[in-house]
Design an enzyme around this catalytic site. Sequence first.
Site, PDB file in Angstrom:
ATOM      1  N   GLY A 472       0.814  -1.213   0.000  1.00  0.00           N
ATOM      2  CA  GLY A 472       0.000   0.000   0.000  1.00  0.00           C
ATOM      3  C   GLY A 472       0.841   1.255   0.000  1.00  0.00           C
ATOM      4  O   GLY A 472       0.335   2.366   0.156  1.00  0.00           O
ATOM      5  N   THR A 473       2.147   1.074  -0.218  1.00  0.00           N
ATOM      6  CA  THR A 473       3.082   2.186  -0.076  1.00  0.00           C
ATOM      7  C   THR A 473       3.392   2.891  -1.380  1.00  0.00           C
ATOM      8  O   THR A 473       3.861   4.017  -1.374  1.00  0.00           O
ATOM      9  CB  THR A 473       4.400   1.646   0.488  1.00  0.00           C
ATOM     10  OG1 THR A 473       4.778   0.499  -0.289  1.00  0.00           O
ATOM     11  CG2 THR A 473       4.236   1.219   1.929  1.00  0.00           C
ATOM     12  N   ASN A 621       9.013   9.409  -5.674  1.00  0.00           N
ATOM     13  CA  ASN A 621       7.688   9.838  -6.137  1.00  0.00           C
ATOM     14  C   ASN A 621       7.146  10.787  -5.067  1.00  0.00           C
ATOM     15  O   ASN A 621       6.900  10.378  -3.936  1.00  0.00           O
ATOM     16  CB  ASN A 621       6.772   8.617  -6.311  1.00  0.00           C
ATOM     17  CG  ASN A 621       5.350   9.006  -6.737  1.00  0.00           C
ATOM     18  OD1 ASN A 621       4.781   9.982  -6.248  1.00  0.00           O
ATOM     19  ND2 ASN A 621       4.782   8.249  -7.653  1.00  0.00           N
ATOM     20  N   GLU A 695       8.557   4.817   7.372  1.00  0.00           N
ATOM     21  CA  GLU A 695       8.332   4.894   8.809  1.00  0.00           C
ATOM     22  C   GLU A 695       8.697   6.239   9.426  1.00  0.00           C
ATOM     23  O   GLU A 695       8.405   6.488  10.593  1.00  0.00           O
ATOM     24  CB  GLU A 695       9.148   3.789   9.498  1.00  0.00           C
ATOM     25  CG  GLU A 695       8.731   2.406   9.051  1.00  0.00           C
ATOM     26  CD  GLU A 695       9.733   1.332   9.422  1.00  0.00           C
ATOM     27  OE1 GLU A 695       9.338   0.337  10.040  1.00  0.00           O
ATOM     28  OE2 GLU A 695      10.912   1.473   9.098  1.00  0.00           O
TER      29      GLU A 695
END
Lengths: 734, 326
Positions: A472-473, A621, A695
């Site tokens: 989902g990253t 990105n 993180e």
Amino acid sequence: MTSVYTMDEPDERNRLDAMAQGVIGKPLDRLEGPLKVSGKATYAAEYRIPNCVEGVLVTATIARGQVTAIDDEAVLQMPGVIAVLSDDRMTARAAQGGAGKSPVRKVRDVQYYGQPVALVVAKTFEQARHAAKHLRIRYREEPDPLVDPEDERATFEPFEDPTVQGDLDQAMDAAAHAVDVVYTTEGHNSAAMEPHASIAEWDGKTLTLHSSLQMLRFNRKELADALGLDADNVRLASPYVGGGFGSKLGISPEGAAASVAAITLKRPVRVVLLRQQVFQCIMRRSETRQRLRLAADAEGRLIGFGHEAWVSNLPEEEFAEPVLQASEFLYPGDDRKLDLEVTRIHRVTAGSVRAPGEAVGMQALEGAMDELALAMEIDPVELRLRNIPERHPTLDIPYSSRKLEECLRKGAERFDWDGADRTPCKKREGDWWIGTGMATATRVHNLNKAEARVTFRADGSVEVASDMTDIGTGTYTVLQQIAAEMLGVDPGRVEVHLGDTDFPPGSGSGGSWGAASTGSAVFQACEGIRSKLAAKLGCAEDELTLKDGHAVTGNRRIAIADLLGDEALTEHARFKPGKITEAFAAAMYGAFFAEVAVNVYSGEVRVRRFTGAFSMGRVLNAKTATSQCMGGMVWGIGSALTEELAFDQRDGHIVNPDLAEYHVPVNLDVPHLDVLLVEERDPAGSPLQAKGVGELGICGAAGAIANAIHHACGVRVRSFPITPDKVLAGLPEV
Amino acid sequence: MKGFDYSRAEAVTHAAEQAREGARLIAGGTNLLDLMKLEIERPDALVDINRLELGGIERTEGGLRIGALVSNSACAADERIRRDYPILARAILAGATFQLRNKATTGGNLCQRTRCYYFYNRDQPCNKREPGTGCGAIGGVNRIHAILGASEACIATYPGDMAVALAALDASVEVSGRDGSARMIPVRAFHRLPGDHPERDNVLEAGEVITAVVLPEPVGGTQIYRKVRDRSSYAFALVSVACVIAMEEGRIGRASLAFGGLAHKPWHDPGVEELLVGNEPSDALFDKAADVLLAEAKGQGANDFKIPMTRRVLKGVLREATGRAV
């Protein structure tokens, strides 16, 4: 043939900036986004497989003891029930990240409340769940198991050699200003939206598992070990993962259970954890108790630094929440003591949850730094600026690129930070005290070995393949951008295939290393392809420009498809972090600035503004990186204010094992999040000059909120989460 | 989930007939279905009442009659309720989420069950779920539990918001019996204290169907619903205060208060209102009101904070309602 890039030295070539396509770093939408929002991305549990039956795990209702009998007769008579299994190939715990071998398997030896002990298989999910609730397990219970780290019987042992340098006690005595405080944090659950789920298929030789996992290269070995199979006969597929946050680093109990059932019953079996089971038998972040000792000279420069932490885990687990990870390198202080100790208790496995270590270590450390700044009556930003060490305070190695000062300054400017007067209770709006606080962000940069295969197809399109996962990253998208940039094609011409052990083993997703590690393997493969193209053109590789599907060298420009003829070019590359990891202290940095409101009557806290400035090496990105930072800040709000696993001290069971009572932040808790990406290239970070991002946004975030609460109302809460009752206890009478 | 029979009621009397022992009426199902999946509720029959003509909000003599099947969203959005009973709209909007409020009904909301952690765990003792097994919350994790009216058998709280506002408004629950007879139960008497029978949340008899909630004449005044919770939305009240106060010539002319999060039922203490009415508002008076309200309050350890929290929040609400906000 596989080309290998072993990173022993900084890669100063900065090749991506020399490329011509101009897509690296651009805020492209996630390429799989439309599939996800239209329900077309198939998640682990969603495959329609003929003849598939449903399994539900049965979990222990004691904290410690032996299963003496499983009375399955009644359950086997229930409608639809096919089998009750309790087999030593099943796993009793989730595997730690990167374990590569089976976790503890003896399901009948109960080590914690909620441990899987059996699997009920039925024709439908409802039948299996109903039967599972009624399966009678007999136990021989061991009396008074240790389930609470506060229990006086709990003994703590050092987890690793402590860092002891000079004499911290003496530095504390000699300090012009000193802080000696204890902070605590409570246990956390990863709380990924998608529960752990697997469908196992067995053809008599090969086991195929559709599952929701973060690190397939390791997970394959873990499952093979549990089942007694050769790893080559295990195939894992996780093309889409609905969030991991550490909880899917290792295989979880449903995977082995589904596999055992599929092998035993010779038909496909699906097992999805109930939400309560995700809490009960996967991973918790350990609660922590942390003592911080900061000794500063008259100018506010740290001369002594102490950070000691006490955490817990199950017996035999080789993991302890690495609370001190950032404290090793962030701040100076010649006299140091860093010591992590662990006690063994019978609660569900403690493991990696969202930035293990820094997430909770930094929020405590940054609270203590705020207390020091307050004691010295200086701007807390200024205190941080005065404490940026020149070299790693213990290892005496240089830092790689570090933009901490820029993050502090740019973040402060963006937030309109005023740190001159930090006296609490100066601003009130109606029934709310208003205050601001800040904190530093940092997270160690990790790299992991990774492989990828890149093919330049004869038609000029590109295929990238790795067993790397996208949890989902945005991994699909950044790998697409790297390949598009290196090979000079539109990103739409790059297909990315991930999440299948049939592809070369990637780094997996975890520890924020995914993009920099697997991205470097893709980069390396693309360099190989570029070399082959250059050879075809008779030029040096660095004289070759690839752009918009054309190769340009000197005054020649030729379409890639023409250059390739009918031949596709394939490169298989392996990236390995080498000596570089020892040569530099590499980390990501940032700064948080928060404004909160504290209700004068109830002690409720609301975050009103939240700014984060972050540097993470090259941004691959801008959109996905920003989103990652925002996500971290949201979790920071949870860690600061609401998230807490509550354990019954009598039997160690989790009393709030669902998303109604385990409070993650909701939309209304989260203000507009202002994320500022500070431009950076880190040649020691990776050949991409990129580091990790996933993180960073949580590491220290809760500290900024805690500090803002103090500034607002004068209450210093050193026990996270800062729930209204804790604030209320310190508020003046009304 | 245990297997069950399903039937659709076409008339209230029909529903009442089918609402036998072991059956449950289902409307929105927002609480019941969760509890059935967990097998905390194990009905052998569900009687679907969604087709009954119990929707709509109608005028009565002086007041309003809210059909039992009116959704929480519709109720909170109704112009008359927002104008004349704003405390009710605010209480509803303070609860749950958009999605739940769209589905949850007026009658069902009254019947929602406690969020006690031990009630929700079939492997733990709970006198409310399994009479006679004991209370896990006493001596366990009890941060969200009752400080008023609890018993040795049960310290659970009623979790809702809507009923707290209805208690302050002194609304009534219209109930149809199995024989078709109707009776009115004041909201203040609808929920029970646990005593020795915590398995009974309210005074509904077997076969009774809630048909409406009836609001009395609008009372005007300043209406405040203050909910204190751990996060901004989708969290149950730690403490909530529903307050309706009308000032008359500088004195408190009328006062009506009810409290959530404190007890097994929306808490209403006439002594608090008697103390306030007729007096000039002052902090000293508000402190006395809190003294009366909390005279019998007893914490269980982790929920001790609810006592000072209630005191402070009540004071804040009374200051605001009487125009003495600081």
